[in-house]
Scaffold this motif. Sequence first.
Motif, PDB file in Angstrom:
ATOM      1  N   GLU A 198      -0.008  14.196   2.142  1.00 41.70           N
ATOM      2  CA  GLU A 198       0.886  15.342   1.946  1.00 41.70           C
ATOM      3  C   GLU A 198       2.169  15.149   2.737  1.00 41.70           C
ATOM      4  O   GLU A 198       3.268  15.431   2.254  1.00 41.70           O
ATOM      5  N   LEU A 199       2.033  14.641   3.965  1.00 40.15           N
ATOM      6  CA  LEU A 199       3.203  14.408   4.809  1.00 40.15           C
ATOM      7  C   LEU A 199       4.066  13.290   4.244  1.00 40.15           C
ATOM      8  O   LEU A 199       5.300  13.364   4.275  1.00 40.15           O
ATOM      9  N   LEU A 200       3.413  12.245   3.727  1.00 39.82           N
ATOM     10  CA  LEU A 200       4.165  11.141   3.123  1.00 39.82           C
ATOM     11  C   LEU A 200       4.914  11.618   1.884  1.00 39.82           C
ATOM     12  O   LEU A 200       6.083  11.270   1.683  1.00 39.82           O
ATOM     13  N   ALA A 201       4.271  12.438   1.057  1.00 41.23           N
ATOM     14  CA  ALA A 201       4.918  12.955  -0.157  1.00 41.23           C
ATOM     15  C   ALA A 201       6.117  13.816   0.195  1.00 41.23           C
ATOM     16  O   ALA A 201       7.183  13.719  -0.429  1.00 41.23           O
ATOM     17  N   ALA A 202       5.975  14.665   1.209  1.00 42.05           N
ATOM     18  CA  ALA A 202       7.082  15.523   1.625  1.00 42.05           C
ATOM     19  C   ALA A 202       8.248  14.690   2.134  1.00 42.05           C
ATOM     20  O   ALA A 202       9.421  14.973   1.843  1.00 42.05           O
ATOM     21  N   LEU A 203       7.938  13.638   2.859  1.00 43.55           N
ATOM     22  CA  LEU A 203       8.972  12.765   3.422  1.00 43.55           C
ATOM     23  C   LEU A 203       9.724  12.030   2.314  1.00 43.55           C
ATOM     24  O   LEU A 203      10.962  11.983   2.306  1.00 43.55           O
ATOM     25  N   THR A 204       8.984  11.469   1.366  1.00 39.38           N
ATOM     26  CA  THR A 204       9.625  10.694   0.305  1.00 39.38           C
ATOM     27  C   THR A 204      10.378  11.575  -0.684  1.00 39.38           C
ATOM     28  O   THR A 204      11.375  11.145  -1.258  1.00 39.38           O
ATOM     29  N   GLN A 205       9.921  12.799  -0.876  1.00 42.47           N
ATOM     30  CA  GLN A 205      10.632  13.706  -1.773  1.00 42.47           C
ATOM     31  C   GLN A 205      11.916  14.223  -1.143  1.00 42.47           C
ATOM     32  O   GLN A 205      12.948  14.344  -1.800  1.00 42.47           O
ATOM     33  N   GLN A 206      11.849  14.537   0.151  1.00 42.02           N
ATOM     34  CA  GLN A 206      13.030  15.063   0.828  1.00 42.02           C
ATOM     35  C   GLN A 206      14.107  13.995   0.985  1.00 42.02           C
ATOM     36  O   GLN A 206      15.306  14.283   0.892  1.00 42.02           O
ATOM     37  N   TYR A 207      13.681  12.765   1.215  1.00 51.82           N
ATOM     38  CA  TYR A 207      14.636  11.666   1.423  1.00 51.82           C
ATOM     39  C   TYR A 207      14.344  10.575   0.386  1.00 51.82           C
ATOM     40  O   TYR A 207      13.987   9.445   0.722  1.00 51.82           O
ATOM     41  N   SER A 208      14.520  10.938  -0.881  1.00 55.06           N
ATOM     42  CA  SER A 208      14.170  10.031  -1.978  1.00 55.06           C
ATOM     43  C   SER A 208      15.087   8.816  -2.050  1.00 55.06           C
ATOM     44  O   SER A 208      14.753   7.817  -2.707  1.00 55.06           O
ATOM     45  N   PHE A 258      13.646  14.170  10.845  1.00 52.28           N
ATOM     46  CA  PHE A 258      12.724  13.056  10.623  1.00 52.28           C
ATOM     47  C   PHE A 258      11.492  13.133  11.527  1.00 52.28           C
ATOM     48  O   PHE A 258      10.739  12.165  11.636  1.00 52.28           O
ATOM     49  N   GLU A 259      11.304  14.279  12.184  1.00 50.45           N
ATOM     50  CA  GLU A 259      10.154  14.412  13.075  1.00 50.45           C
ATOM     51  C   GLU A 259       8.832  14.213  12.338  1.00 50.45           C
ATOM     52  O   GLU A 259       7.836  13.781  12.928  1.00 50.45           O
ATOM     53  N   GLN A 260       8.817  14.555  11.040  1.00 51.15           N
ATOM     54  CA  GLN A 260       7.574  14.431  10.279  1.00 51.15           C
ATOM     55  C   GLN A 260       7.141  12.974  10.110  1.00 51.15           C
ATOM     56  O   GLN A 260       6.000  12.694   9.727  1.00 51.15           O
ATOM     57  N   LEU A 261       8.042  12.026  10.394  1.00 47.73           N
ATOM     58  CA  LEU A 261       7.670  10.617  10.315  1.00 47.73           C
ATOM     59  C   LEU A 261       6.613  10.291  11.369  1.00 47.73           C
ATOM     60  O   LEU A 261       5.630   9.596  11.087  1.00 47.73           O
ATOM     61  N   SER A 262       6.797  10.805  12.586  1.00 49.93           N
ATOM     62  CA  SER A 262       5.789  10.605  13.626  1.00 49.93           C
ATOM     63  C   SER A 262       4.517  11.373  13.283  1.00 49.93           C
ATOM     64  O   SER A 262       3.406  10.885  13.503  1.00 49.93           O
ATOM     65  N   GLU A 273       0.829  -1.208   0.000  1.00 50.63           N
ATOM     66  CA  GLU A 273       0.000   0.000   0.000  1.00 50.63           C
ATOM     67  C   GLU A 273       0.860   1.254   0.000  1.00 50.63           C
ATOM     68  O   GLU A 273       0.567   2.224  -0.707  1.00 50.63           O
ATOM     69  N   VAL A 274       1.939   1.237   0.788  1.00 45.16           N
ATOM     70  CA  VAL A 274       2.836   2.402   0.804  1.00 45.16           C
ATOM     71  C   VAL A 274       3.496   2.567  -0.559  1.00 45.16           C
ATOM     72  O   VAL A 274       3.638   3.698  -1.068  1.00 45.16           O
ATOM     73  N   ARG A 275       3.886   1.455  -1.184  1.00 45.64           N
ATOM     74  CA  ARG A 275       4.508   1.552  -2.514  1.00 45.64           C
ATOM     75  C   ARG A 275       3.524   2.137  -3.527  1.00 45.64           C
ATOM     76  O   ARG A 275       3.889   2.954  -4.376  1.00 45.64           O
ATOM     77  N   ALA A 276       2.289   1.727  -3.453  1.00 51.09           N
ATOM     78  CA  ALA A 276       1.289   2.257  -4.379  1.00 51.09           C
ATOM     79  C   ALA A 276       1.079   3.751  -4.146  1.00 51.09           C
ATOM     80  O   ALA A 276       0.990   4.535  -5.100  1.00 51.09           O
ATOM     81  N   LEU A 277       1.023   4.167  -2.899  1.00 54.62           N
ATOM     82  CA  LEU A 277       0.798   5.579  -2.588  1.00 54.62           C
ATOM     83  C   LEU A 277       1.974   6.444  -3.044  1.00 54.62           C
ATOM     84  O   LEU A 277       1.785   7.576  -3.494  1.00 54.62           O
ATOM     85  N   THR A 278       3.178   5.928  -2.911  1.00 56.15           N
ATOM     86  CA  THR A 278       4.352   6.713  -3.311  1.00 56.15           C
ATOM     87  C   THR A 278       4.570   6.672  -4.821  1.00 56.15           C
ATOM     88  O   THR A 278       5.247   7.546  -5.375  1.00 56.15           O
ATOM     89  N   ALA A 279       4.007   5.674  -5.494  1.00 55.85           N
ATOM     90  CA  ALA A 279       4.173   5.567  -6.947  1.00 55.85           C
ATOM     91  C   ALA A 279       3.105   6.339  -7.714  1.00 55.85           C
ATOM     92  O   ALA A 279       3.271   6.629  -8.900  1.00 55.85           O
ATOM     93  N   LEU A 280       2.013   6.674  -7.023  1.00 55.45           N
ATOM     94  CA  LEU A 280       0.885   7.307  -7.700  1.00 55.45           C
ATOM     95  C   LEU A 280       1.114   8.810  -7.811  1.00 55.45           C
ATOM     96  O   LEU A 280       1.181   9.521  -6.808  1.00 55.45           O
ATOM     97  N   ARG A 281       1.225   9.297  -9.032  1.00 53.59           N
ATOM     98  CA  ARG A 281       1.420  10.729  -9.283  1.00 53.59           C
ATOM     99  C   ARG A 281       0.384  11.175 -10.305  1.00 53.59           C
ATOM    100  O   ARG A 281       0.291  10.604 -11.396  1.00 53.59           O
ATOM    101  N   GLY A 282      -0.387  12.186  -9.979  1.00 52.62           N
ATOM    102  CA  GLY A 282      -1.437  12.619 -10.878  1.00 52.62           C
ATOM    103  C   GLY A 282      -2.475  11.523 -11.009  1.00 52.62           C
ATOM    104  O   GLY A 282      -2.775  10.800 -10.055  1.00 52.62           O
TER     105      GLY A 282
END
Length: 307
Positions: free
Chosen positions: A66-76, A142-146, A6-15
Motif C-alpha cells: 500500500e505504501l509503495l503504491a501510494a509512493l509511485t502514484q504520487q510521484y509517477s 518523501f518520508e513515506q519512503l522510509s 521485483e520492484v518493477r513487477a510489483l509496480t506493474a501489477l494491477r488487479g
Amino acid sequence: MLTEGEVRALTALRGEQTVSELAANLDQSLSYTSELVEQLETSGLVETRRQGKTKQIRLSDAKALELLAALTQQYSHIDWPELLSGAALRVCYFLDTPQTVTDLARHTDVHRSTVHRALSPLQHRGIVYQTDNGAYTLNDGFEQLSAFARELAHHVHRQTVEKQTDTYTILWESLDEFLVQTTTEITEEHFIPTGPDQFQRYGLPLLARDRRYYLYSESTSELSPEILCCHMLVIDSGARAQSYCLLLLSHTSIDRDDLRAQATKYGVDDVVDDLCTYLDTSGDQRTSRLPEWDDFQELAAEYEVTP
C-alpha cells in the motif's frame, strides 16, 4: 531487500494478471517473469491462483505494498524500481532520522562507498538532502519512503517467524534482526533463545514461564550478558526485571561501553544508565522502579551475588 526486477513487477501489477500479461507489461521473457513471480509469492508479496491452464497473479494485502503504491502514484514521474534497487532500501530504512554516511554504513552493514552510491541518485532527484552537519535526511513529502522500507522489513520478519509458529509477538526489530515472543519452541538455527530462562547460563536461575523468547539474527551466534540484559528490558522493564538485570550486571564481567552501545541499539539506554548509576552509587541514586539498596543486597544474597 528487493531487486529492481521485483520492484518493477510489483509496480506493474494491477488487479489480476496472468504471467504472460505481466511479462508483456515488463517487456521481459516468460521464464524470467515466472521466476520473479515465484520469488514474490515465496516472500508473501503476491498471491496466485489457477484459472484453467493459466496462473492469475495479484498483489497480497501486505501493508508495505500500500505504501509503495501510494509512493509511485504520487510521484509517477520517478523511476522507483531503479532508485530502490541494491542497497537503497536498506539505507532508506534508517532515514526516518538524519544519518551520516558513517552511521548508515554501520546500521546497514555495507561499505561507505555503497551508501554513497545509494544516496547519490536519491539526492540528485531531490528525495534526500544533506544537512549542514553532514547528515542525510528525506525531503518533505518523501518520508513515506522510509516507512515503506520499514514496513517491508517488518513483512519479511513476519514471514520468517510464521514459518516456525502461528502465535507470536515481535517485541523489537531492526533491519535484519528481531526479538520475538512465542509459546512455541523454535529450533531453527538463526533463532537464538533469550529472555529470563537464559539467566541460568550465568548462575541466575529465574522462574520459568510458558512464554519463550528468541532473537532472530543471521550474524549473531551467541548472546553476551550485555545483549541479554537489554533483551530482558525490552521484554519487561518493570521493577522485578530491572532487579534481575542488576543481578546480572553485578554477577558477570560487563563491558560498560558495549552495554551502552547495545542499550542504544535496543532503545533501553535510559534504563541501562539508571541501572549503572544505581550500582555505581550503591543505591544512593535510584529511580522508583529500583529497590532500596538493603532490599537488593538481600536479593543478591539469595542468588549468591555480591553487588
